[in-house]
Design a protein around this motif. Structure first.
Motif, PDB file in Angstrom:
ATOM      1  N   UNK A 186       0.840  -1.189   0.000  1.00  0.00           N
ATOM      2  CA  UNK A 186       0.000   0.000   0.000  1.00  0.00           C
ATOM      3  C   UNK A 186       0.877   1.243   0.000  1.00  0.00           C
ATOM      4  N   UNK A 187       0.392   2.282  -0.630  1.00  0.00           N
ATOM      5  CA  UNK A 187       1.132   3.533  -0.705  1.00  0.00           C
ATOM      6  C   UNK A 187       1.204   4.179   0.669  1.00  0.00           C
ATOM      7  N   UNK A 188       2.290   4.917   0.901  1.00  0.00           N
ATOM      8  CA  UNK A 188       2.453   5.601   2.182  1.00  0.00           C
ATOM      9  C   UNK A 188       1.296   6.567   2.427  1.00  0.00           C
ATOM     10  N   UNK A 189       0.872   7.248   1.389  1.00  0.00           N
ATOM     11  CA  UNK A 189      -0.293   8.135   1.469  1.00  0.00           C
ATOM     12  C   UNK A 189      -1.230   7.750   0.329  1.00  0.00           C
ATOM     13  N   UNK A 190      -2.045   6.732   0.567  1.00  0.00           N
ATOM     14  CA  UNK A 190      -2.939   6.232  -0.467  1.00  0.00           C
ATOM     15  C   UNK A 190      -4.322   5.941   0.066  1.00  0.00           C
ATOM     16  N   UNK A 191      -5.157   5.347  -0.779  1.00  0.00           N
ATOM     17  CA  UNK A 191      -6.563   5.153  -0.440  1.00  0.00           C
ATOM     18  C   UNK A 191      -6.753   4.184   0.725  1.00  0.00           C
ATOM     19  N   UNK A 192      -5.977   3.087   0.770  1.00  0.00           N
ATOM     20  CA  UNK A 192      -6.133   2.140   1.865  1.00  0.00           C
ATOM     21  C   UNK A 192      -5.685   2.754   3.180  1.00  0.00           C
ATOM     22  N   UNK A 193      -4.603   3.519   3.140  1.00  0.00           N
ATOM     23  CA  UNK A 193      -4.147   4.211   4.342  1.00  0.00           C
ATOM     24  C   UNK A 193      -5.225   5.173   4.830  1.00  0.00           C
ATOM     25  N   UNK A 194      -5.847   5.905   3.901  1.00  0.00           N
ATOM     26  CA  UNK A 194      -6.920   6.838   4.265  1.00  0.00           C
ATOM     27  C   UNK A 194      -8.127   6.100   4.837  1.00  0.00           C
ATOM     28  N   UNK A 195      -8.417   4.950   4.272  1.00  0.00           N
ATOM     29  CA  UNK A 195      -9.539   4.135   4.737  1.00  0.00           C
ATOM     30  C   UNK A 195      -9.304   3.652   6.159  1.00  0.00           C
ATOM     31  N   UNK A 196      -8.075   3.217   6.442  1.00  0.00           N
ATOM     32  CA  UNK A 196      -7.731   2.769   7.793  1.00  0.00           C
ATOM     33  C   UNK A 196      -7.796   3.922   8.786  1.00  0.00           C
ATOM     34  N   UNK A 226      -9.584   6.621   8.640  1.00  0.00           N
ATOM     35  CA  UNK A 226     -10.999   6.941   8.889  1.00  0.00           C
ATOM     36  C   UNK A 226     -11.641   5.900   9.797  1.00  0.00           C
ATOM     37  N   UNK A 227     -11.303   4.635   9.596  1.00  0.00           N
ATOM     38  CA  UNK A 227     -11.841   3.550  10.426  1.00  0.00           C
ATOM     39  C   UNK A 227     -11.468   3.774  11.890  1.00  0.00           C
ATOM     40  N   UNK A 228     -10.205   4.071  12.123  1.00  0.00           N
ATOM     41  CA  UNK A 228      -9.748   4.298  13.496  1.00  0.00           C
ATOM     42  C   UNK A 228     -10.468   5.485  14.129  1.00  0.00           C
ATOM     43  N   UNK A 229     -10.558   6.575  13.397  1.00  0.00           N
ATOM     44  CA  UNK A 229     -11.164   7.785  13.951  1.00  0.00           C
ATOM     45  C   UNK A 229     -12.652   7.587  14.234  1.00  0.00           C
ATOM     46  N   UNK A 230     -13.327   6.880  13.384  1.00  0.00           N
ATOM     47  CA  UNK A 230     -14.757   6.612  13.597  1.00  0.00           C
ATOM     48  C   UNK A 230     -14.992   5.825  14.874  1.00  0.00           C
ATOM     49  N   UNK A 231     -13.994   5.070  15.296  1.00  0.00           N
ATOM     50  CA  UNK A 231     -14.108   4.271  16.519  1.00  0.00           C
ATOM     51  C   UNK A 231     -13.430   4.934  17.717  1.00  0.00           C
ATOM     52  N   UNK A 232     -13.052   6.188  17.541  1.00  0.00           N
ATOM     53  CA  UNK A 232     -12.528   6.946  18.668  1.00  0.00           C
ATOM     54  C   UNK A 232     -11.090   6.646  19.036  1.00  0.00           C
ATOM     55  N   UNK A 233     -10.274   6.277  18.035  1.00  0.00           N
ATOM     56  CA  UNK A 233      -8.853   6.012  18.279  1.00  0.00           C
ATOM     57  C   UNK A 233      -8.035   6.734  17.206  1.00  0.00           C
ATOM     58  N   UNK A 234      -7.085   7.555  17.641  1.00  0.00           N
ATOM     59  CA  UNK A 234      -6.213   8.237  16.693  1.00  0.00           C
ATOM     60  C   UNK A 234      -4.957   7.413  16.486  1.00  0.00           C
ATOM     61  N   UNK A 235      -4.894   6.753  15.327  1.00  0.00           N
ATOM     62  CA  UNK A 235      -3.713   6.022  14.871  1.00  0.00           C
ATOM     63  C   UNK A 235      -3.399   6.521  13.464  1.00  0.00           C
ATOM     64  N   UNK A 236      -2.131   6.616  13.137  1.00  0.00           N
ATOM     65  CA  UNK A 236      -1.736   7.203  11.854  1.00  0.00           C
ATOM     66  C   UNK A 236      -0.788   6.249  11.133  1.00  0.00           C
ATOM     67  N   UNK A 237      -1.329   5.356  10.273  1.00  0.00           N
ATOM     68  CA  UNK A 237      -0.486   4.347   9.622  1.00  0.00           C
ATOM     69  C   UNK A 237       0.648   4.965   8.810  1.00  0.00           C
ATOM     70  N   UNK A 238       1.804   4.298   8.821  1.00  0.00           N
ATOM     71  CA  UNK A 238       2.943   4.657   7.983  1.00  0.00           C
ATOM     72  C   UNK A 238       3.007   3.632   6.859  1.00  0.00           C
ATOM     73  N   UNK A 239       2.359   3.923   5.741  1.00  0.00           N
ATOM     74  CA  UNK A 239       2.262   2.925   4.691  1.00  0.00           C
ATOM     75  C   UNK A 239       1.515   1.712   5.212  1.00  0.00           C
ATOM     76  N   UNK A 240       2.098   0.518   5.048  1.00  0.00           N
ATOM     77  CA  UNK A 240       1.417  -0.691   5.523  1.00  0.00           C
ATOM     78  C   UNK A 240       1.760  -1.021   6.980  1.00  0.00           C
ATOM     79  N   UNK A 241       2.352  -0.064   7.688  1.00  0.00           N
ATOM     80  CA  UNK A 241       2.679  -0.247   9.099  1.00  0.00           C
ATOM     81  C   UNK A 241       1.684   0.495   9.983  1.00  0.00           C
ATOM     82  N   UNK A 242       1.068  -0.240  10.892  1.00  0.00           N
ATOM     83  CA  UNK A 242       0.224   0.357  11.930  1.00  0.00           C
ATOM     84  C   UNK A 242       1.034   0.323  13.215  1.00  0.00           C
ATOM     85  N   UNK A 243       1.192   1.468  13.838  1.00  0.00           N
ATOM     86  CA  UNK A 243       2.022   1.519  15.037  1.00  0.00           C
ATOM     87  C   UNK A 243       1.297   2.216  16.185  1.00  0.00           C
TER      88      UNK A 243
END
Length: 428
Positions: free
Chosen positions: A373-383, A385-402
């Protein structure tokens, strides 16, 4: 009245004049307006809450608006707010130097103030270059790891290896030779490459993120191999610069990532959690040997690098309070508890078919998704948004969730972060 009708009142005002970093405004014009932060929770203008699971870029490690820190800063504001540091000194800066020397690797003895992580690195690079200049030995090449990240000023960009940030400026950067990070099996390969670099270049310094490369995706490398690299540099009179902007102040389970390594750096760059995220400040520390190379009857051999807000008393007060908190039994126990929870989560999540690898060190946890997945791409944006909708701020770095949570996070909050990451795998 307008505010009542428009629930995104601040968000709309933002779009008129503001230019946000690391953002393509053409495709992503919105920026969520945060109106309050306390502990591990951010609150937006509509009252929605989000667990800050990355401590606002690894800064607010003791939680937002920590009362111990804010009270100390408030007291300082009533006495001395700002004074130039070129001609004056003050007790908060002196005390901070004493506090830092107590916890930094034992070869560090001098403290130089900056404004942020990039400028801390910039000062470290300039120290290394001028060190040799003052000794009448011109050296202009630096060695750095592949995929490293050290900041956005020109020297810091030069030694960084992520073109997504530096692409437009690569023709204007300093000369840097890159080596792989040690993985436990490539020590000799790296040493051979270092020998080749040194034989063909006048090398001033080696800059590195010790143990963990942050922007590269929280990649952990081998401490033994890094120690061999540092020993090689020492034996070839190459100054070593540890960029601890991300790793410093307890995040790895020790005060500094350099504490895992026997051979200590000549220069260390600090920021982010230094002031617990309350106000901007950074520090470049160094050995007495480096400092002494700038002592001369010639004015030009002094270090002519300065920031207007160097050693700002308010920032120093925040940093002193943060260091005091870091050393408390409560915070040390919290760090150990979070690390143990990460270990349990890793054992569980790494078995998931959509997880390629998982790792942790101290309060830092990361997993790589088994997908490109791209560092700044559609799947990253989708993830995101998913996190924020559930009340968690996480900011993926490409295909890495940290994860890099504040030390004061509750077990319930941390479990929600884990659960949200696990649930997100269904959309990958």
């Amino acid at each position: 009245m307008q505010k009542e009708l428009n629930k995104a009142y601040l968000q709309e005002r933002d779009k008129k004049h503001l230019w946000h970093p690391l953002k393509q405004h053409q495709t992503h014009p919105e920026s969520l307006a945060i109106v309050k932060a306390k502990g591990c929770v951010l609150t937006d203008e509509n009252g929605n809450e989000y667990i800050d699971a990355i401590s606002s870029w690894y800064t607010c490690m003791f939680g937002h608006c920590n009362p111990y820190i804010t009270s100390r800063v408030n007291n300082q504001m009533q006495t001395l707010d700002q004074v130039m540091f070129s001609d004056f000194t003050h007790e908060p800066a002196i005390k901070l130097s004493e506090n830092l020397i107590q916890i930094l690797p034992n070869n560090q003895n001098r403290i130089f103030f900056n404004d942020n992580g990039s400028t801390a690195v910039e000062a470290g690079i300039k120290m290394a270059l001028q060190y040799y200049f003052n000794l009448d030995e011109k050296r202009s090449t630096f060695i750095a790891f592949e995929n490293g990240f050290h900041g956005d000023t020109f020297g810091a960009m030069s030694v960084s290896g992520l073109s997504v940030y530096n692409g437009p400026f690569e023709d204007f950067l300093m000369e840097v030779k890159r080596i792989p990070t040690p993985n436990g099996n490539n020590h000799q390969e790296i040493l051979n490459k270092l020998q080749e670099i040194v034989s063909k270049n006048k090398v001033a310094g080696f800059i590195y993120e010790p143990i963990i490369q942050g922007a590269a995706g929280m990649k952990i490398h081998d401490a033994t191999g890094l120690n061999k690299i540092l020993n090689f540099c020492k034996s070839n009179n190459i100054l070593t610069i540890a960029d601890e902007v991300m790793t410093g102040f307890g995040k790895t389970g020790r005060n500094f990532a350099s504490d895992f390594i026997e051979t200590k750096p000549d220069i260390i760059c600090l920021s982010k959690a230094l002031t617990a995220g309350l106000v901007p400040m950074a520090i470049t520390s160094c050995t007495e040997k480096i400092y002494e190379a700038f002592l001369s009857n010639e004015m030009a051999k002094g270090f002519f690098h300065c920031h207007t807000y160097s050693a700002n008393p308010i920032a120093c007060a925040a940093a002193n309070a943060a260091i005091e908190l870091l050393q408390t039994d409560e915070i040390q126990q919290n760090i150990a508890t979070i690390s143990e929870a990460h270990k349990t989560f890793k054992t569980k999540i790494e078995k998931h078919p959509k997880v390629k690898t998982a790792r942790f060190l101290g309060v830092i946890f990361a997993l790589d998704l088994d997908t490109k997945m791209a560092r700044y791409g559609s799947l990253r944006d989708k993830l995101l948004a998913f996190f924020m909708e559930r009340g968690v701020f996480l900011r993926p770095l490409g295909n890495t969730i940290y994860i890099q949570v504040p030390y004061v996070i509750t077990k319930k909050e941390l479990q929600k972060v884990y659960n949200t990451i696990e649930e997100s795998l269904a959309i990958v």
